[in-house]
Design a protein around this motif. Structure first.
Motif, PDB file in Angstrom:
ATOM      1  N   ASN A  54       1.308  -0.944  -0.004  1.00  0.00           N
ATOM      2  CA  ASN A  54      -0.379  -0.334  -0.084  1.00  0.00           C
ATOM      3  C   ASN A  54       1.018   1.260  -0.037  1.00  0.00           C
ATOM      4  O   ASN A  54       0.179   2.504  -0.395  1.00  0.00           O
ATOM      5  N   PHE A  55       2.238   1.103   1.312  1.00  0.00           N
ATOM      6  CA  PHE A  55       2.776   2.294   0.679  1.00  0.00           C
ATOM      7  C   PHE A  55       3.753   2.570  -0.896  1.00  0.00           C
ATOM      8  O   PHE A  55       4.013   3.734  -1.042  1.00  0.00           O
ATOM      9  N   ILE A  56       4.075   1.666  -1.342  1.00  0.00           N
ATOM     10  CA  ILE A  56       4.105   1.641  -2.476  1.00  0.00           C
ATOM     11  C   ILE A  56       3.804   2.684  -3.778  1.00  0.00           C
ATOM     12  O   ILE A  56       3.654   2.986  -4.486  1.00  0.00           O
ATOM     13  N   LYS A  57       2.115   1.684  -3.568  1.00  0.00           N
ATOM     14  CA  LYS A  57       1.023   1.786  -4.406  1.00  0.00           C
ATOM     15  C   LYS A  57       0.626   3.538  -4.461  1.00  0.00           C
ATOM     16  O   LYS A  57       0.403   4.484  -5.621  1.00  0.00           O
ATOM     17  N   GLU A  58       0.905   4.317  -2.607  1.00  0.00           N
ATOM     18  CA  GLU A  58       0.479   4.977  -2.749  1.00  0.00           C
ATOM     19  C   GLU A  58       1.324   6.131  -2.775  1.00  0.00           C
ATOM     20  O   GLU A  58       1.322   7.365  -3.423  1.00  0.00           O
ATOM     21  N   ASN A  59       2.848   5.902  -3.357  1.00  0.00           N
ATOM     22  CA  ASN A  59       3.808   6.933  -3.475  1.00  0.00           C
ATOM     23  C   ASN A  59       3.397   6.551  -4.803  1.00  0.00           C
ATOM     24  O   ASN A  59       4.582   7.695  -5.536  1.00  0.00           O
ATOM     25  N   ILE A  60       3.981   5.590  -6.094  1.00  0.00           N
ATOM     26  CA  ILE A  60       3.903   5.639  -7.190  1.00  0.00           C
ATOM     27  C   ILE A  60       3.242   6.535  -7.423  1.00  0.00           C
ATOM     28  O   ILE A  60       3.072   7.218  -8.652  1.00  0.00           O
ATOM     29  N   ASP A  61       1.895   6.837  -7.010  1.00  0.00           N
ATOM     30  CA  ASP A  61       0.918   7.440  -7.447  1.00  0.00           C
ATOM     31  C   ASP A  61       1.082   9.062  -7.095  1.00  0.00           C
ATOM     32  O   ASP A  61       0.379   9.620  -8.166  1.00  0.00           O
ATOM     33  N   SER A  62       1.517   8.546  -6.264  1.00  0.00           N
ATOM     34  CA  SER A  62       1.662  10.380  -5.625  1.00  0.00           C
ATOM     35  C   SER A  62       2.590  11.125  -6.518  1.00  0.00           C
ATOM     36  O   SER A  62       2.762  12.252  -7.175  1.00  0.00           O
ATOM     37  N   ASN A  63       3.853  10.251  -6.829  1.00  0.00           N
ATOM     38  CA  ASN A  63       4.625  10.385  -8.035  1.00  0.00           C
ATOM     39  C   ASN A  63       4.362  10.816  -9.296  1.00  0.00           C
ATOM     40  O   ASN A  63       4.691  12.046 -10.025  1.00  0.00           O
ATOM     41  N   ILE A  64       3.361  10.235 -10.052  1.00  0.00           N
ATOM     42  CA  ILE A  64       2.715  10.390 -10.965  1.00  0.00           C
ATOM     43  C   ILE A  64       1.686  11.771 -10.844  1.00  0.00           C
ATOM     44  O   ILE A  64       2.073  12.262 -12.036  1.00  0.00           O
ATOM     45  N   GLU A  65       0.804  12.188 -10.231  1.00  0.00           N
ATOM     46  CA  GLU A  65       0.334  13.210 -10.177  1.00  0.00           C
ATOM     47  C   GLU A  65       1.012  14.342  -9.605  1.00  0.00           C
ATOM     48  O   GLU A  65       1.250  15.635 -10.355  1.00  0.00           O
ATOM     49  N   ASN A  66       2.411  14.236  -8.945  1.00  0.00           N
ATOM     50  CA  ASN A  66       3.377  15.179  -8.552  1.00  0.00           C
ATOM     51  C   ASN A  66       3.957  15.706 -10.281  1.00  0.00           C
ATOM     52  O   ASN A  66       3.870  17.298 -10.331  1.00  0.00           O
ATOM     53  N   PHE A  67       4.407  14.837 -11.155  1.00  0.00           N
ATOM     54  CA  PHE A  67       5.316  14.546 -12.337  1.00  0.00           C
ATOM     55  C   PHE A  67       3.962  15.133 -13.478  1.00  0.00           C
ATOM     56  O   PHE A  67       4.203  16.454 -14.237  1.00  0.00           O
ATOM     57  N   PHE A 127      14.159   3.444  -1.837  1.00  0.00           N
ATOM     58  CA  PHE A 127      12.507   3.367  -2.013  1.00  0.00           C
ATOM     59  C   PHE A 127      12.298   4.344  -2.715  1.00  0.00           C
ATOM     60  O   PHE A 127      11.869   3.700  -4.113  1.00  0.00           O
ATOM     61  N   THR A 128      13.047   5.860  -3.128  1.00  0.00           N
ATOM     62  CA  THR A 128      12.579   6.748  -4.021  1.00  0.00           C
ATOM     63  C   THR A 128      13.512   6.309  -5.534  1.00  0.00           C
ATOM     64  O   THR A 128      12.061   6.608  -6.487  1.00  0.00           O
ATOM     65  N   ASP A 129      13.695   5.720  -5.455  1.00  0.00           N
ATOM     66  CA  ASP A 129      14.387   5.254  -6.646  1.00  0.00           C
ATOM     67  C   ASP A 129      13.442   4.178  -7.349  1.00  0.00           C
ATOM     68  O   ASP A 129      13.721   3.610  -8.434  1.00  0.00           O
ATOM     69  N   LYS A 130      13.652   2.980  -6.090  1.00  0.00           N
ATOM     70  CA  LYS A 130      12.704   1.727  -7.055  1.00  0.00           C
ATOM     71  C   LYS A 130      10.922   2.255  -7.330  1.00  0.00           C
ATOM     72  O   LYS A 130      10.364   1.606  -7.850  1.00  0.00           O
ATOM     73  N   THR A 131      10.110   3.400  -6.319  1.00  0.00           N
ATOM     74  CA  THR A 131       8.690   3.293  -6.507  1.00  0.00           C
ATOM     75  C   THR A 131       9.293   4.863  -8.230  1.00  0.00           C
ATOM     76  O   THR A 131       7.835   5.225  -8.543  1.00  0.00           O
ATOM     77  N   ASP A 132       9.869   5.217  -8.494  1.00  0.00           N
ATOM     78  CA  ASP A 132      10.325   6.040  -9.696  1.00  0.00           C
ATOM     79  C   ASP A 132       9.558   5.458 -11.020  1.00  0.00           C
ATOM     80  O   ASP A 132      11.086   5.437 -11.331  1.00  0.00           O
ATOM     81  N   VAL A 133       9.158   5.104 -11.002  1.00  0.00           N
ATOM     82  CA  VAL A 133       8.840   3.255 -11.936  1.00  0.00           C
ATOM     83  C   VAL A 133       9.010   3.985 -13.842  1.00  0.00           C
ATOM     84  O   VAL A 133       9.369   3.308 -14.172  1.00  0.00           O
ATOM     85  N   PHE A 134       8.175   5.331 -13.580  1.00  0.00           N
ATOM     86  CA  PHE A 134       8.355   6.087 -14.974  1.00  0.00           C
ATOM     87  C   PHE A 134       9.634   6.646 -15.174  1.00  0.00           C
ATOM     88  O   PHE A 134       9.967   7.930 -16.165  1.00  0.00           O
ATOM     89  N   ARG A 135      11.074   6.945 -13.871  1.00  0.00           N
ATOM     90  CA  ARG A 135      11.862   7.620 -14.179  1.00  0.00           C
ATOM     91  C   ARG A 135      11.363   9.400 -14.519  1.00  0.00           C
ATOM     92  O   ARG A 135      12.311   9.742 -15.368  1.00  0.00           O
ATOM     93  N   PHE A 136      10.519   9.654 -13.781  1.00  0.00           N
ATOM     94  CA  PHE A 136      10.449  11.190 -14.084  1.00  0.00           C
ATOM     95  C   PHE A 136      11.322  12.106 -13.579  1.00  0.00           C
ATOM     96  O   PHE A 136      11.611  12.684 -13.922  1.00  0.00           O
TER      97      PHE A 136
END
Length: 186
Positions: A54-67, A127-136
């Motif tokens: 859940n923590f991973i999904k939440e932060n991947i989503d947050s990263n996309i929204e931030n981008f 954590f941030t390196d691995k959850t930045d899946v789209f390499r934003f």
């Protein structure tokens, strides 16, 4: 994908679900923490909060929204690392260090604080390196996000012009084929 989104989070969500990206990220994070535990002597379980699905999904989503916010001009700068709330995950590291200090009778001095901070920073980095899946973050470092976001209004204007042109062409076809059937409309 970057240019075509225009704020549509759904296309990213479909990619994440279709390719099971959260599971891959979780496995990668778990593996990285396992490797780090071998070199640091800190138990892998100490970092378990970091590879919670859940923590991973939440932060991947947050990263996309931030981008998307930066891309569409809602935010000035892209900064995924500061947008992640590590407070709950960091508690496990604090707990490990406190328990270790109590067991061994280690005095909590500057060295203790430095090691604690260093461990947290390393955990955040993994954590941030691995959850930045789209390499934003890589796109941001190379200035791509800023370049695209500064031109996004042109792309939107071109799409709007294409829609207007299509409507004009449809009306012209209708006017030309007033007497005939609307053969060309199809």
């Amino acid at each position: 994908a970057v240019i075509g989104t225009f704020g549509r989070y759904g296309c990213y969500e479909k990619i994440i679900e279709k390719n099971n990206i959260c599971s891959y990220a979780q496995e990668s994070i778990e593996k990285s923490f396992e490797e780090y535990s071998h070199t640091s002597g800190i138990e892998k379980e100490t970092f378990s909060a970091y590879y919670d699905e859940n923590f991973i999904k939440e932060n991947i989503d947050s990263n996309i929204e931030n981008f998307l916010d930066v891309l569409l001009g809602k935010k000035e700068n892209y900064d995924y690392v500061s947008s992640v709330d590590f407070s709950n995950a960091d508690e496990t590291i604090d707990s490990f260090f406190n328990d270790y200090a109590e067991k061994t009778g280690y005095v909590k001095d500057e060295v203790y604080e430095e090691k604690l901070t260093e461990t947290k920073e390393k955990a955040h980095e993994i954590f941030t390196d691995k959850t930045d899946v789209f390499r934003f973050s890589l796109m941001n470092e190379n200035g791509i996000i800023q370049k695209v976001s500064s031109k996004i209004y042109l792309i939107k204007a071109m799409f709007a012009a294409c829609y207007v042109l299509a409507i004009i062409i449809i009306f012209l076809i209708i006017i030309i084929n007033k007497k005939e059937s609307l053969y060309w409309l199809g």
